[in-house]
Design an enzyme around this catalytic site. Structure first.
Site, PDB file in Angstrom:
ATOM      1  CE  LYS A  64      -0.503  -0.202   4.881  1.00 27.23           C
ATOM      2  NZ  LYS A  64      -1.378   0.210   5.877  1.00 27.23           N
ATOM      3  CG  LEU A  94       7.739  -2.335  -3.955  1.00 22.04           C
ATOM      4  CD1 LEU A  94       8.355  -3.104  -5.109  1.00 22.04           C
ATOM      5  CD2 LEU A  94       6.713  -3.307  -3.452  1.00 22.04           C
ATOM      6  N   GLY A 121      12.797   3.585  26.429  1.00 23.02           N
ATOM      7  CA  GLY A 121      13.228   2.336  25.899  1.00 23.02           C
ATOM      8  C   GLY A 121      14.625   2.007  25.707  1.00 23.02           C
ATOM      9  CG  ASP A 149       8.730  -7.218  11.933  1.00 23.53           C
ATOM     10  OD1 ASP A 149       9.644  -8.135  12.037  1.00 23.53           O
ATOM     11  OD2 ASP A 149       8.540  -5.963  12.187  1.00 23.53           O
ATOM     12  CG  HIS A 195      48.249 -11.308  13.434  1.00 25.79           C
ATOM     13  ND1 HIS A 195      47.725 -10.710  14.833  1.00 25.79           N
ATOM     14  CD2 HIS A 195      49.440 -10.538  13.504  1.00 25.79           C
ATOM     15  CE1 HIS A 195      48.649 -10.063  15.343  1.00 25.79           C
ATOM     16  NE2 HIS A 195      49.494  -9.832  14.602  1.00 25.79           N
TER      17      HIS A 195
HETATM   18  P1  FAD Z   1       7.629  -4.796   7.185  1.00 24.09           P
HETATM   19  O1  FAD Z   1       8.884  -4.134   6.688  1.00 24.09           O
HETATM   20  O2  FAD Z   1       6.873  -3.937   8.225  1.00 24.09           O
HETATM   21  O3  FAD Z   1       6.511  -4.693   5.751  1.00 24.09           O
HETATM   22  C1  FAD Z   1       5.329  -4.638   5.828  1.00 24.09           C
HETATM   23  C2  FAD Z   1       4.723  -3.948   4.806  1.00 24.09           C
HETATM   24  O4  FAD Z   1       3.380  -4.421   4.610  1.00 24.09           O
HETATM   25  C3  FAD Z   1       4.813  -2.333   4.750  1.00 24.09           C
HETATM   26  O5  FAD Z   1       5.475  -1.989   3.639  1.00 24.09           O
HETATM   27  C4  FAD Z   1       3.337  -2.097   4.849  1.00 24.09           C
HETATM   28  O6  FAD Z   1       3.097  -0.803   4.232  1.00 24.09           O
HETATM   29  C5  FAD Z   1       2.683  -3.206   4.221  1.00 24.09           C
HETATM   30  N1  FAD Z   1       0.931  -3.402   4.732  1.00 24.09           N
HETATM   31  C6  FAD Z   1       0.604  -3.699   5.655  1.00 24.09           C
HETATM   32  N2  FAD Z   1      -0.949  -3.926   5.466  1.00 24.09           N
HETATM   33  C7  FAD Z   1      -1.000  -3.936   4.225  1.00 24.09           C
HETATM   34  C8  FAD Z   1      -2.336  -4.060   3.561  1.00 24.09           C
HETATM   35  N3  FAD Z   1      -3.224  -4.343   4.169  1.00 24.09           N
HETATM   36  N4  FAD Z   1      -2.081  -4.032   2.304  1.00 24.09           N
HETATM   37  C9  FAD Z   1      -0.875  -3.815   1.701  1.00 24.09           C
HETATM   38  N5  FAD Z   1       0.184  -3.427   2.067  1.00 24.09           N
HETATM   39  C10 FAD Z   1       0.085  -3.815   3.445  1.00 24.09           C
HETATM   40  N6  FAD Z   1      15.583  -4.987  11.695  1.00 24.09           N
HETATM   41  C11 FAD Z   1      16.928  -5.653  11.419  1.00 24.09           C
HETATM   42  O7  FAD Z   1      16.929  -6.735  10.932  1.00 24.09           O
HETATM   43  N7  FAD Z   1      18.183  -5.054  11.247  1.00 24.09           N
HETATM   44  C12 FAD Z   1      18.112  -3.456  11.678  1.00 24.09           C
HETATM   45  O8  FAD Z   1      19.038  -3.002  11.581  1.00 24.09           O
HETATM   46  C13 FAD Z   1      16.709  -3.003  12.022  1.00 24.09           C
HETATM   47  N8  FAD Z   1      16.633  -1.678  12.121  1.00 24.09           N
HETATM   48  C14 FAD Z   1      15.525  -1.166  12.341  1.00 24.09           C
HETATM   49  C15 FAD Z   1      15.466   0.142  12.889  1.00 24.09           C
HETATM   50  C16 FAD Z   1      14.219   0.829  13.102  1.00 24.09           C
HETATM   51  C17 FAD Z   1      14.106   2.128  13.453  1.00 24.09           C
HETATM   52  C18 FAD Z   1      13.106  -0.039  12.906  1.00 24.09           C
HETATM   53  C19 FAD Z   1      11.735   0.636  13.243  1.00 24.09           C
HETATM   54  C20 FAD Z   1      13.038  -1.540  12.694  1.00 24.09           C
HETATM   55  C21 FAD Z   1      14.250  -1.952  12.499  1.00 24.09           C
HETATM   56  N9  FAD Z   1      14.500  -3.374  12.133  1.00 24.09           N
HETATM   57  C22 FAD Z   1      15.764  -3.773  11.845  1.00 24.09           C
HETATM   58  C23 FAD Z   1      13.201  -4.265  12.034  1.00 24.09           C
HETATM   59  C24 FAD Z   1      12.769  -4.327  10.602  1.00 24.09           C
HETATM   60  O9  FAD Z   1      12.525  -3.380  10.119  1.00 24.09           O
HETATM   61  C25 FAD Z   1      11.814  -5.457  10.407  1.00 24.09           C
HETATM   62  O10 FAD Z   1      11.949  -6.698  11.141  1.00 24.09           O
HETATM   63  C26 FAD Z   1      11.128  -5.735   9.185  1.00 24.09           C
HETATM   64  O11 FAD Z   1      10.886  -4.668   8.320  1.00 24.09           O
HETATM   65  C27 FAD Z   1      10.215  -6.937   9.122  1.00 24.09           C
HETATM   66  O12 FAD Z   1       9.911  -7.361   8.044  1.00 24.09           O
HETATM   67  P2  FAD Z   1       8.346  -7.554   7.359  1.00 24.09           P
HETATM   68  O13 FAD Z   1       8.251  -7.888   6.003  1.00 24.09           O
HETATM   69  O14 FAD Z   1       7.804  -8.579   8.290  1.00 24.09           O
HETATM   70  O15 FAD Z   1       7.358  -6.398   7.552  1.00 24.09           O
END
Ligand code: FAD
Length: 467
Positions: free
Chosen positions: A36, A40, A182, A314, A446
């Site tokens: 959405k 990407l 936190g 996540d 080393h």
């Molecule tokens: P997401 O990356 O959250 O993607 C989900 C996507 O689904 C989003 O783009 C959203 O728009 C889309 N979506 C949701 N509902 C709908 C819908 N109904 N229709 C269409 N699209 C939808 N992890 C690491 O491993 N290393 C790091 O260094 C790290 N640093 C981070 C720093 C910060 C500040 C934050 C906030 C997070 C960090 N993370 C890091 C965590 C990492 O970003 C997440 O674990 C990861 O993005 C999860 O991937 P995901 O594909 O599950 O979900």
């Protein structure tokens, strides 16, 4: 309106969704990914891993120029911060990455369906986008909708004074005083960014230690090091309220004995964790079950209770990390193709990109005790490493935890320079069920920082050579 049919449709274009889509397409599935947002890459690429690491790198350079160069005989005068340029560079790094994902979609013939998806039937989704509504059906629907920041009731986000990590990545000026609520990974990373740029940073943490989910030695060491960098910590403190008045916010908190205190600042970053995001998906329409924490319930093959519907990343149980989400995407696609596979949760590395960094994998000393395991521990400081001394990065240690009987490596915890890279060796050894003796007998270049990993492995059997 007739529905578009796919073999695999993934909802969410984050690391779980986009990597899963690529692997599914490689395996011959007709694949679409519904996202959405305008770009990407999900949280990680847009407002998470990538922009935070871009800023952490820029600000570390700034801190080095300000505080470290002179020790190396490099004289600089008039070091100045140009925050708009730093932010522009971060945005361009994000753009390169989001464009990269779009390119990979084209290369792998994955359709990006732009819009918000919600279930209209077990194997059917409605997608509302700028161009109207579209119906999509698929044999396999994968939910990869990620997570969102948790909002504490005493600290409602207002996007300006009380902010989440998303706004903390894009402040227009350096706060005079930033309070981070936190003391976890995100709080310490973003606290470091603004501390290095000149903010006073106070971390308020409910638990008695920072990085409370990691090995206790890690939290203690990082508290010592970050305190030296100027961080102020209020540990064992529960935030009870906040008041915004003009340009200032007062954060109220109390210690474990109920003694009240407060701190005034200009910005509060609430970084108390993230929760699964499923809003608007219409899970109830098809009866997909979630647990008490709002995570989608899955079995060990990522299957929800509804046939043909899966979930990864996540939004399901496990560490909220991009590499965990990616791996789940790959394994799920392979399972759908009839291959075997699983994600080993015991070997998912956890990294904190502060300076020094933290890299950890496997169980902590405390978890070993809780599980009643008999372990041997080897711990060596970076101070004993020639390369660390040469580059003036001597804070921290490597701690190897091995089974007392079999010597199998059960966990490694690193605080130190390049810990994010050093931990990979340990993950590899653990994946191959290796022992501390294996690490101790491998030839390490080393002088390298990785020699401290070797020394810590040798320390398990009390046979260090350089310590
Ligand atoms: P997401 O990356 O959250 O993607 C989900 C996507 O689904 C989003 O783009 C959203 O728009 C889309 N979506 C949701 N509902 C709908 C819908 N109904 N229709 C269409 N699209 C939808 N992890 C690491 O491993 N290393 C790091 O260094 C790290 N640093 C981070 C720093 C910060 C500040 C934050 C906030 C997070 C960090 N993370 C890091 C965590 C990492 O970003 C997440 O674990 C990861 O993005 C999860 O991937 P995901 O594909 O599950 O979900």
């Amino acid at each position: 309106m007739s529905a578009d049919r796919f073999d695999v449709v993934i909802v969410g274009g984050g690391p779980g969704g986009y990597i899963g889509a690529i692997r599914a397409a490689q395996l011959g599935f007709k694949t679409a990914c519904i996202e959405k947002s305008d770009t990407l890459g999900g949280t990680c690429v847009n407002v998470g891993c990538i922009p935070s690491k871009a800023l952490l790198y820029s600000t570390e350079l700034f801190a080095m120029a300000e505080h470290k160069f002179s020790k190396h005989g490099i004289k600089l005068s008039g070091v100045e911060l140009d925050l708009p340029t730093m932010m522009k560079r971060k945005e361009s790094v994000v753009r390169q990455n989001t464009n990269g994902v779009s390119f990979l979609f084209k290369k792998n013939k994955i359709e990006w369906i732009k819009g918000e998806a919600s279930f209209s039937g077990p194997k059917e989704l409605k997608v509302k986008g700028a161009d109207g509504e579209r119906t999509v059906t698929a044999d396999h629907i994968v939910i990869a909708t990620g997570s969102e920041p948790v909002q504490l009731p005493p600290l409602p986000f207002d996007g300006k004074h009380v902010i989440s990590s998303t706004e903390a990545l894009a402040l227009e000026k350096v706060p005079e005083h930033l309070v981070v609520v936190g003391g976890g990974v995100i709080g310490l990373e973003l606290g470091s960014v603004w501390k290095r740029l000149g903010a006073k940073v106070t971390v308020i943490e409910f638990m008695p230690d920072i990085l409370a989910t990691m090995d206790k030695d890690v939290g203690k060491e990082m508290k010592k090091i970050l305190s030296k960098q100027g961080f102020d910590f209020k540990l064992g403190a529960k935030v009870t309220g906040s008041k915004v008045k003009g340009k200032k916010v007062t954060v109220e908190f109390e210690d474990k004995d109920g003694n009240k205190d407060s701190v005034e600042c200009d910005v509060v970053l609430a970084a108390v964790g993230r929760r699964p995001y499923t809003a608007g998906l219409g899970l109830d329409k098809v009866g997909v079950e979630t647990d008490k924490a709002g995570r989608i319930k899955i079995d060990n093959r990522f299957r929800t209770n509804v046939e043909g519907v899966y979930a990864i990343g996540d939004v399901v149980e496990g560490p909220m990390l991009a590499h965990k989400a990616e791996e789940e995407g790959v394994v799920l696609a392979e399972l759908l193709a009839g291959q075997a596979g699983h994600v080993n949760h015991e070997t998912i590395p956890g990294i904190v990109y502060t300076w020094p960094e933290v890299g950890a994998v496997g169980i902590s000393e405390q978890q070993a005790k809780e599980r009643g395991l008999n372990v041997k521990i080897g711990k060596v400081p970076f101070m004993a490493n020639g390369r660390a001394r040469a580059s003036d990065d001597v804070d921290g240690f490597v701690k190897v935890i091995a089974d007392a009987k079999t010597d199998r490596v059960l966990g490694v915890h690193i605080v130190g320079p390049q810990a994010s890279e050093l931990i990979s060796e340990c993950v590899t050894v653990m994946e191959f069920a290796g022992s501390s003796e294996d690490i101790g007998r491998i030839v390490h270049g080393h002088p390298t920082l990785s020699e401290t990993v070797k020394e810590a492995a040798l320390a398990v059997d009390k046979r260090t050579l350089n310590f």
